[in-house]
Design a protein around this motif. Structure first.
Motif, PDB file in Angstrom:
ATOM      1  N   PHE A  76       1.010  -1.106   0.019  1.00  0.00           N
ATOM      2  CA  PHE A  76       0.011   0.046   0.048  1.00  0.00           C
ATOM      3  C   PHE A  76       0.845   1.226   0.083  1.00  0.00           C
ATOM      4  O   PHE A  76       0.466   2.350  -0.781  1.00  0.00           O
ATOM      5  CB  PHE A  76      -1.025   0.014   1.052  1.00  0.00           C
ATOM      6  N   ASP A  77       2.001   1.159   0.780  1.00  0.00           N
ATOM      7  CA  ASP A  77       2.944   2.355   0.688  1.00  0.00           C
ATOM      8  C   ASP A  77       3.448   2.772  -0.892  1.00  0.00           C
ATOM      9  O   ASP A  77       3.450   3.696  -1.210  1.00  0.00           O
ATOM     10  CB  ASP A  77       4.060   2.089   1.659  1.00  0.00           C
ATOM     11  N   ALA A  78       3.970   1.530  -1.554  1.00  0.00           N
ATOM     12  CA  ALA A  78       4.175   1.627  -2.971  1.00  0.00           C
ATOM     13  C   ALA A  78       3.266   2.311  -3.778  1.00  0.00           C
ATOM     14  O   ALA A  78       3.555   3.164  -4.680  1.00  0.00           O
ATOM     15  CB  ALA A  78       4.653   0.235  -3.337  1.00  0.00           C
ATOM     16  N   LEU A  79       1.931   1.943  -3.501  1.00  0.00           N
ATOM     17  CA  LEU A  79       0.851   2.444  -4.393  1.00  0.00           C
ATOM     18  C   LEU A  79       0.586   3.962  -4.078  1.00  0.00           C
ATOM     19  O   LEU A  79       0.324   4.708  -4.726  1.00  0.00           O
ATOM     20  CB  LEU A  79      -0.346   1.883  -3.860  1.00  0.00           C
ATOM     21  N   ARG A  80       0.874   4.518  -2.688  1.00  0.00           N
ATOM     22  CA  ARG A  80       0.800   5.777  -2.277  1.00  0.00           C
ATOM     23  C   ARG A  80       1.746   6.432  -2.941  1.00  0.00           C
ATOM     24  O   ARG A  80       1.355   7.790  -3.498  1.00  0.00           O
ATOM     25  CB  ARG A  80       0.631   5.886  -0.932  1.00  0.00           C
TER      26      ARG A  80
END
Length: 256
Positions: free
Chosen positions: A91-95
């Motif tokens: 999810f951090d990579a997506l953000r």
């Protein structure tokens, strides 16, 4: 005016990513909602490469949740925390990608960049996502988990046992997942090969997850040295990105 990264579902995805799942049921809920959004992302929609990976990830995580409910694991606190930390890195990579940040891991960028085309076949797309998540994310998720629990990655422990138990979930789910990504002519070849492809994929996942455990042990030993930790981060990101590009290339698609 530049079109939002996620097109017509941009606001929905931004809102979803603003929340940080705190337990495994919340991770499954996030992945389920994200899947619904990704299959509506133009121009590829149902053929979105990231959706191909997210579907696999959702299936495996749902099986982990079932295992937690069924008392499958020796140390459910460890497994639950690892699952949350693992998902957090995805999810951090997506953000970061949503913000067009240059800090987006290269291991993920090679897959994210395919969301608007050119189209990538489902199996290579799923494999590229698994590569980024296991080869890059998993070692750091392990380190964060052990640090939080004030433990450490040691072979033969209850935590290591539960970590290896996830391999069995992959082995159980891979055959059905993999066939779901194949075209009709590939299914014919798969049938002729018998169980060989399923065995090979299972062995590959087991080997890759073992390498991730060894990398976590290496990072653990240098976790208080920022320079050494960054060196490991760069090394793992570069290696995973190189493999991801290969998996998404015509050669990689052919080999799969």
């Amino acid at each position: 005016m530049t079109e939002p990264v996620w097109g017509p579902v941009h606001r929905d995805i931004v809102d979803l990513l603003a929340d940080h799942p705190a337990d495994v049921p919340a991770v499954v809920d996030h992945l389920t909602k994200l899947q619904d959004m990704l299959v509506r992302l133009p121009p590829l929609e149902e053929s979105c490469p990231l959706a191909d990976f997210n579907r696999l990830y959702l299936t495996i995580t749902s099986s982990v949740l079932d295992g937690l409910y069924d008392d499958r694991f020796v140390d459910p606190v460890f497994l639950s925390r690892l699952d949350v930390e693992f998902a957090a890195r995805y999810f951090d990579a997506l953000r970061l990608w949503t913000d067009s940040s240059p800090g987006t891991p290269k291991a993920w960028s090679c897959l994210f960049s395919r969301m608007r085309g050119p189209d990538a076949r489902p199996l290579p797309s799923a494999a590229a996502g698994v590569n980024a998540h296991i080869n890059f994310d998993l070692p750091f998720a392990l380190v964060t988990t052990f640090d939080h629990l004030e433990s450490e990655p040691v072979d033969g422990t209850d935590q290591h046992h539960d970590y290896l138990e996830i391999n069995k979930i992959f082995a159980d789910k891979i055959p059905g997942l993999r066939r779901g990504y194949l075209e009709r002519w590939q299914l014919l070849i798969d049938m002729l090969n018998g169980d060989i492809d399923d065995w090979y994929q299972g062995e590959l996942v087991e080997y890759t997850r073992d390498v991730a455990w060894r990398n976590a042990q290496k990072i653990w030993r240098c976790r208080h040295d920022p320079d050494a930790r960054e060196c490991e981060r760069t090394r793992l990101d570069d290696n995973a990105a190189a493999l991801g590009r290969l998996l998404l290339s015509p050669l990689g698609a052919f080999l799969q």
